[in-house]
Design a protein around this motif. Structure first.
Motif, PDB file in Angstrom:
ATOM      1  N   ASN A   1     -27.766  32.773 136.176  1.00  0.00           N
ATOM      2  CA  ASN A   1     -26.815  32.330 137.079  1.00  0.00           C
ATOM      3  C   ASN A   1     -27.092  30.754 137.139  1.00  0.00           C
ATOM      4  OD1 ASN A   1     -24.962  32.007 139.304  1.00  0.00           O
ATOM      5  ND2 ASN A   1     -26.408  32.679 140.825  1.00  0.00           N
TER       6      ASN A   1
ATOM      7  N   THR B   1     -25.189  28.135 139.393  1.00  0.00           N
ATOM      8  CA  THR B   1     -25.478  27.964 140.749  1.00  0.00           C
ATOM      9  C   THR B   1     -26.510  26.649 141.084  1.00  0.00           C
ATOM     10  OG1 THR B   1     -24.937  30.113 141.483  1.00  0.00           O
ATOM     11  CG2 THR B   1     -26.722  29.095 142.668  1.00  0.00           C
TER      12      THR B   1
ATOM     13  N   GLY C   1     -26.330  29.731 150.225  1.00  0.00           N
ATOM     14  CA  GLY C   1     -25.425  30.402 151.473  1.00  0.00           C
ATOM     15  C   GLY C   1     -26.323  30.309 152.853  1.00  0.00           C
ATOM     16  N   LEU C   2     -27.695  30.769 152.670  1.00  0.00           N
ATOM     17  CA  LEU C   2     -28.438  30.680 154.174  1.00  0.00           C
ATOM     18  C   LEU C   2     -28.701  29.372 154.302  1.00  0.00           C
ATOM     19  CD1 LEU C   2     -30.133  32.384 156.235  1.00  0.00           C
ATOM     20  CD2 LEU C   2     -31.889  32.770 154.340  1.00  0.00           C
TER      21      LEU C   2
ATOM     22  N   ASN D   1     -24.178  24.331 141.986  1.00  0.00           N
ATOM     23  CA  ASN D   1     -23.707  24.569 143.146  1.00  0.00           C
ATOM     24  C   ASN D   1     -24.495  23.981 144.146  1.00  0.00           C
ATOM     25  OD1 ASN D   1     -21.487  27.295 143.012  1.00  0.00           O
ATOM     26  ND2 ASN D   1     -21.148  25.387 144.028  1.00  0.00           N
TER      27      ASN D   1
ATOM     28  N   ALA E   1     -21.524  34.330 142.269  1.00  0.00           N
ATOM     29  CA  ALA E   1     -22.089  33.374 143.215  1.00  0.00           C
ATOM     30  C   ALA E   1     -21.704  33.303 144.292  1.00  0.00           C
ATOM     31  CB  ALA E   1     -22.161  32.241 142.378  1.00  0.00           C
TER      32      ALA E   1
ATOM     33  N   PHE F   1     -17.768  31.056 157.514  1.00  0.00           N
ATOM     34  CA  PHE F   1     -18.142  30.648 156.252  1.00  0.00           C
ATOM     35  C   PHE F   1     -17.101  30.840 154.998  1.00  0.00           C
ATOM     36  CE2 PHE F   1     -20.506  30.735 152.501  1.00  0.00           C
ATOM     37  CZ  PHE F   1     -21.510  29.574 152.474  1.00  0.00           C
TER      38      PHE F   1
ATOM     39  N   SER G   1     -28.066  31.864 144.808  1.00  0.00           N
ATOM     40  CA  SER G   1     -26.863  32.001 145.522  1.00  0.00           C
ATOM     41  C   SER G   1     -27.026  32.268 146.992  1.00  0.00           C
ATOM     42  CB  SER G   1     -25.793  32.899 144.897  1.00  0.00           C
ATOM     43  OG  SER G   1     -25.538  32.461 143.694  1.00  0.00           O
ATOM     44  N   MET G   2     -27.814  33.414 147.356  1.00  0.00           N
ATOM     45  CA  MET G   2     -27.921  33.619 148.653  1.00  0.00           C
ATOM     46  C   MET G   2     -28.928  32.661 149.409  1.00  0.00           C
ATOM     47  SD  MET G   2     -28.861  37.645 148.042  1.00  0.00           S
ATOM     48  CE  MET G   2     -29.031  37.694 149.684  1.00  0.00           C
TER      49      MET G   2
ATOM     50  N   ARG H   1     -26.086  27.669 155.945  1.00  0.00           N
ATOM     51  CA  ARG H   1     -25.692  28.309 157.194  1.00  0.00           C
ATOM     52  C   ARG H   1     -26.831  27.782 158.151  1.00  0.00           C
ATOM     53  NH1 ARG H   1     -21.701  30.100 160.617  1.00  0.00           N
ATOM     54  NH2 ARG H   1     -22.759  30.858 162.408  1.00  0.00           N
TER      55      ARG H   1
ATOM     56  N   ALA I   1     -23.347  33.660 147.720  1.00  0.00           N
ATOM     57  CA  ALA I   1     -23.937  32.664 148.932  1.00  0.00           C
ATOM     58  C   ALA I   1     -23.136  33.301 150.295  1.00  0.00           C
ATOM     59  CB  ALA I   1     -22.860  31.365 148.343  1.00  0.00           C
TER      60      ALA I   1
ATOM     61  N   LEU J   1     -17.218  26.090 150.426  1.00  0.00           N
ATOM     62  CA  LEU J   1     -18.090  25.975 149.090  1.00  0.00           C
ATOM     63  C   LEU J   1     -17.183  26.653 148.096  1.00  0.00           C
ATOM     64  CD1 LEU J   1     -21.121  25.761 148.169  1.00  0.00           C
ATOM     65  CD2 LEU J   1     -21.464  28.205 148.421  1.00  0.00           C
ATOM     66  N   SER J   2     -17.045  25.526 147.223  1.00  0.00           N
ATOM     67  CA  SER J   2     -16.429  26.086 146.007  1.00  0.00           C
ATOM     68  C   SER J   2     -17.491  26.529 144.884  1.00  0.00           C
ATOM     69  CB  SER J   2     -15.607  24.595 145.187  1.00  0.00           C
ATOM     70  OG  SER J   2     -15.180  24.787 143.986  1.00  0.00           O
ATOM     71  N   ALA J   3     -17.407  27.744 144.591  1.00  0.00           N
ATOM     72  CA  ALA J   3     -18.406  28.375 143.864  1.00  0.00           C
ATOM     73  C   ALA J   3     -18.238  28.501 142.304  1.00  0.00           C
ATOM     74  CB  ALA J   3     -18.562  30.058 144.386  1.00  0.00           C
ATOM     75  N   VAL J   4     -19.183  28.405 141.559  1.00  0.00           N
ATOM     76  CA  VAL J   4     -19.029  28.382 140.047  1.00  0.00           C
ATOM     77  C   VAL J   4     -18.558  29.618 139.547  1.00  0.00           C
ATOM     78  CG1 VAL J   4     -20.680  26.492 139.753  1.00  0.00           C
ATOM     79  CG2 VAL J   4     -21.597  28.877 139.961  1.00  0.00           C
TER      80      VAL J   4
ATOM     81  N   LEU K   1     -28.809  36.285 141.605  1.00  0.00           N
ATOM     82  CA  LEU K   1     -27.974  35.847 142.741  1.00  0.00           C
ATOM     83  C   LEU K   1     -29.062  35.453 143.951  1.00  0.00           C
ATOM     84  CD1 LEU K   1     -24.877  38.011 143.130  1.00  0.00           C
ATOM     85  CD2 LEU K   1     -25.241  36.017 141.891  1.00  0.00           C
TER      86      LEU K   1
ATOM     87  N   ALA L   1     -25.414  33.416 153.518  1.00  0.00           N
ATOM     88  CA  ALA L   1     -24.714  32.902 155.034  1.00  0.00           C
ATOM     89  C   ALA L   1     -24.768  34.030 155.991  1.00  0.00           C
ATOM     90  CB  ALA L   1     -23.400  32.387 154.836  1.00  0.00           C
TER      91      ALA L   1
END
Lengths: 193, 164
Positions: free
Chosen positions: A78, A81, A56-57, A84, B51, B19, A52-53, A60, B55, B44-47, A49, B59
């Motif tokens: 993963n 992602t 998101g960061l 994504n 995940a 978020f 993924s983190m 933001r 995310a 955010l449409s996550a997989v 992850l 955030a």
């Protein structure tokens, strides 16, 4: 190139205002050993992850440079992602993958990254840039250019299996580490300390 | 009913949530339609659900107050994220989780999780409330206060028919 040599080269190329997320396992422990700072977050669990983190960061905090230091096992766990990240076109996200072809933290069992070039996967997903290096000089050159152009970018660094023998453990309590990193990530003037 | 879906999103925004990510469920498709259709949500449409939790946590580091929408099947996928990320680093996220398999009336793949979902939250130590359309505002406020006081994730469980 040994992984710790790569970690040291990468650490030296990071700026104090970069927001850095290290994936779980030996990678974060080596990253911590190479040089700690409030702009660094080390994962100890939730394998896979870190990316993924980072996404998101990066979404933001679009004005900040976000660097994920990942491993091949983590990326494979993963891989969705990558899609994504590409779909979000996170321009401030830089994804460095230390690929040693094994699960180094659990006894060097093989991953499948020798058969599946992860930088090509990232490129196919739609990363803005994706490249591979396997020796120190090329790594330094790639890092000198990496943050100059928008991401999302993947820099895959092929390294030998093996961990730093005297590697430390991250000795900061997880909630303290989280608060510290959130402070660095939300500080309008990161260089003010 | 999209009126409730819209009211629910307004409540989340009023509580400061900013978020939005997740994986859809037919039980809250009204919410996802609004999140997808309105650019200001930057949904955010996550997989995958883990995940999405990752995310949302990233955030949060950046100053956000995140919400993750998922079907309860996604609790299986996101267990490790919750227990080895959010619950040990104290990263609060609001989980809005649909209750498929409620009282054994659903497709076979939902029955076991539908049966054990409350115990699952209790077991890992994530406080939750079952969303009541009459008390939504109070409930959003309460779970948010809990998340802020503890730094832990919290959940709202959503029955069929409320946010569709």
């Amino acid at each position: 190139m040994k992984r710790y040599e790569a970690v040291e080269i990468i650490s030296a190329a990071l700026a104090p205002d970069h927001l850095v997320i290290g994936c779980n396992g030996m990678i974060s422990r080596e990253l911590f050993t190479a040089g700690d700072g409030p702009n660094k977050f080390y994962m100890i669990g939730s394998m896979g992850l870190a990316s993924s983190m980072g996404l998101g960061l990066a979404l933001r905090q679009p004005e900040r440079t976000v660097v994920v230091i990942d491993g091949d096992g983590n990326v494979l766990m993963n891989m969705g992602t990558l899609a994504n990240i590409a779909a979000a076109q996170a321009r401030n996200l830089y994804h460095i993958v230390l690929d040693n072809g094994v699960h180094g933290s659990t006894g060097n069992q093989k991953t499948i990254s020798s058969d599946v070039p992860l930088e090509q996967v990232a490129w196919a997903c739609g990363y803005a840039r994706a490249s591979r290096v396997d020796e120190p000089h090329a790594l330094r050159e790639a890092l000198a250019e990496l943050f100059c152009e928008p991401g999302p970018a993947m820099l895959l660094v092929r390294v030998e299996p093996g961990n730093l023998e005297s590697v430390g453990r991250v000795d900061i309590e997880p909630p303290d580490l989280a608060r510290r990193f959130r402070g660095a990530a939300t500080n309008a003037d990161p260089l003010a300390g | 009913m999209s009126g409730t879906a819209s009211a629910f999103l307004d409540l989340l925004e009023a509580e400061g949530y900013d978020f939005f990510t997740g994986v859809p469920c037919s039980l809250f498709k009204g919410v996802t339609r609004l999140l997808d259709g309105e650019p200001r949500y930057a949904y955010l449409s996550a997989v995958r659900e883990d995940a999405a939790v990752g995310a949302a946590s990233g955030a949060w580091f950046g100053g956000a107050k995140p919400v993750v929408f998922m079907q309860n099947s996604g609790l299986g996928t996101s267990s490790n994220a919750l227990v080895s990320l959010n619950l040990i680093y104290d990263i609060p996220v609001l989980l809005v989780v649909s209750w498929r398999g409620y009282q054994g009336k659903d497709a076979p793949e939902h029955l076991i999780m539908g049966d054990v979902m409350e115990q699952w939250f209790q077991m890992i130590g994530v406080p939750y409330q079952i969303l009541d359309p009459e008390r939504m505002e109070e409930q959003v406020r309460e779970v948010t206060a809990t998340a802020e006081a503890t730094g832990k994730p919290v959940a709202l469980l959503v029955h069929k028919g409320i946010l569709q």
